[in-house]
Design a protein around this motif. Structure first.
Motif, PDB file in Angstrom:
ATOM      1  N   ARG A  40       0.821  -1.206   0.000  1.00 34.33           N
ATOM      2  CA  ARG A  40       0.000   0.000   0.000  1.00 34.33           C
ATOM      3  C   ARG A  40       0.861   1.266   0.000  1.00 34.33           C
ATOM      4  NH1 ARG A  40      -4.447  -0.947   4.742  1.00 34.33           N
ATOM      5  NH2 ARG A  40      -5.132  -3.045   4.156  1.00 34.33           N
ATOM      6  N   TYR A  43      -0.807   3.636   5.034  1.00 38.38           N
ATOM      7  CA  TYR A  43      -1.467   2.832   6.051  1.00 38.38           C
ATOM      8  C   TYR A  43      -2.056   3.764   7.101  1.00 38.38           C
ATOM      9  CZ  TYR A  43       0.817  -1.244   4.038  1.00 38.38           C
ATOM     10  OH  TYR A  43       1.225  -2.237   3.174  1.00 38.38           O
ATOM     11  N   ALA A  46      -0.202   1.910  12.363  1.00 35.95           N
ATOM     12  CA  ALA A  46       0.871   0.923  12.286  1.00 35.95           C
ATOM     13  C   ALA A  46       1.534   0.770  13.643  1.00 35.95           C
ATOM     14  CB  ALA A  46       1.900   1.332  11.238  1.00 35.95           C
ATOM     15  N   CYS A  64       2.493   6.261   6.941  1.00 34.19           N
ATOM     16  CA  CYS A  64       1.457   5.928   7.919  1.00 34.19           C
ATOM     17  C   CYS A  64       0.808   7.196   8.485  1.00 34.19           C
ATOM     18  CB  CYS A  64       2.051   5.135   9.084  1.00 34.19           C
ATOM     19  SG  CYS A  64       2.883   3.609   8.592  1.00 34.19           S
ATOM     20  N   ASP A 107      -3.350  -1.518  10.784  1.00 34.16           N
ATOM     21  CA  ASP A 107      -3.302  -1.859   9.362  1.00 34.16           C
ATOM     22  C   ASP A 107      -1.958  -2.459   8.980  1.00 34.16           C
ATOM     23  OD1 ASP A 107      -5.915  -0.588   8.514  1.00 34.16           O
ATOM     24  OD2 ASP A 107      -4.893   1.136   9.396  1.00 34.16           O
ATOM     25  N   LEU A 108      -0.933  -2.190   9.803  1.00 32.66           N
ATOM     26  CA  LEU A 108       0.422  -2.665   9.515  1.00 32.66           C
ATOM     27  C   LEU A 108       1.135  -2.964  10.827  1.00 32.66           C
ATOM     28  CD1 LEU A 108       2.858  -3.087   7.543  1.00 32.66           C
ATOM     29  CD2 LEU A 108       3.361  -0.639   7.862  1.00 32.66           C
ATOM     30  N   GLY A 138      -5.133  -6.124   6.579  1.00 29.06           N
ATOM     31  CA  GLY A 138      -3.894  -5.561   7.102  1.00 29.06           C
ATOM     32  C   GLY A 138      -2.680  -6.403   6.743  1.00 29.06           C
ATOM     33  N   HIS A 139      -1.497  -5.809   6.927  1.00 27.53           N
ATOM     34  CA  HIS A 139      -0.253  -6.468   6.538  1.00 27.53           C
ATOM     35  C   HIS A 139       0.690  -6.622   7.728  1.00 27.53           C
ATOM     36  CE1 HIS A 139      -1.062  -4.773   2.282  1.00 27.53           C
ATOM     37  NE2 HIS A 139      -1.596  -5.971   2.431  1.00 27.53           N
TER      38      HIS A 139
END
Length: 202
Positions: A40, A43, A46, A64, A107-108, A138-139
Motif C-alpha cells: 500500500r 497505512y 501501524a 502511515c 493496518d500494519l 492488514g499487513h
C-alpha cells in the motif's frame, strides 16, 4: 531462551547505536527495500515493536497516518524520540513485548530484526498478538538477517520458515538475498483483493 532486556541494555550503554543502524550500508539498503516492499501507498495505523533508535521508524512514518513504535531499552526510546521529533502521528513508548503488547488494531505490524530473539513460547505468543491485531486486509511485515549470530536464540531463516508455515498467515510479497529476507503477510482467510493488488510477488 528469550533474550532479556539486560542483554540489550548493556549494548546501548556501550554505544548509542550498537547495531550501526544509522551508518551501515546494509541497513540503508535493507530499509529502502523493506519500505518498497509494502503493497500500500499509505497505512492508517501501524505498530513497530523493537524500533531501536528509530531509523526505520522515521521512514515508516512517511507511509502511515499514525505509527506507534516501542523498544524495551530507555536509551533506544530516547534516541527514537529524538530522531522522529516533529514527524506527525508518531509515538514512541518503552514496552517489552510480548508482555506489553498494546491494545487496539493496526493496518500494519512491522517485525524488523526482532523475532529471532524469542524462544518458542514467546514467539508463538507474539505472532498470535500480531496477527490478532491486524485489521481486515492488514499487513504483517517481517525482516531478518540471514547470517549466523551467536546471541540469537534462532536463525533468521528459521523465523521465516515459521511464518511461511503459520496457518493464519498468507504471504503476499517476498524479497530474499544472501544477507536478509523481507516478507509481507496478511490473514490466511483475508481480503483476496489485497493478494491481487500485491501482484503475487514471490
Amino acid at each position: 531462551m528469550t533474550l532479556e532486556p539486560g542483554h540489550f541494555r548493556e549494548r546501548y550503554s556501550a554505544s548509542p547505536d550498537p547495531y550501526g543502524l544509522a551508518d551501515r550500508w546494509y541497513e540503508a539498503r535493507k530499509y529502502a527495500l523493506t519500505v518498497a516492499l509494502l503493497p500500500r501507498e499509505r497505512y492508517g495505523a501501524a505498530f513497530e515493536p523493537g524500533c531501536s533508535i528509530g531509523v526505520l521508524t522515521a521512514q515508516l512514518a512517511a507511509r502511515c497516518d499514525s505509527l506507534l513504535a516501542c523498544d524495551a531499552i530507555q536509551d533506544a526510546v530516547a534516541a527514537a524520540r529524538w530522531r522522529t521529533a516533529g514527524l506527525p502521528g508518531v509515538r514512541i513508548e518503552q514496552r517489552v513485548v510480548p508482555g506489553d503488547w498494546p491494545s487496539g488494531s493496526f493496518d500494519l505490524v512491522v517485525l524488523s530484526e526482532l523475532l529471532y530473539y524469542f524462544d518458542d513460547a514467546d514467539l508463538d505468543q507474539l505472532l498470535g498478538l500480531g496477527i490478532g491485531a491486524l485489521r481486515p486486509g492488514g499487513h504483517l511485515l517481517a525482516v531478518h538477517w540471514r547470517h549466523p549470530a551467536p546471541d540469537h536464540p534462532r536463525a533468521g531463516d528459521d523465523v521465516h520458515q515459521i511464518l511461511a508455515g503459520h496457518p493464519r498467515l498468507a504471504r503476499l510479497a517476498r524479497y530474499r538475498d544472501p544477507d536478509f529476507t523481507a516478507e509481507v503477510y496478511t490473514h490466511a482467510d483475508g481480503d483476496l483483493r489485497s493478494v491481487a493488488q500485491a501482484g503475487g510477488i514471490v
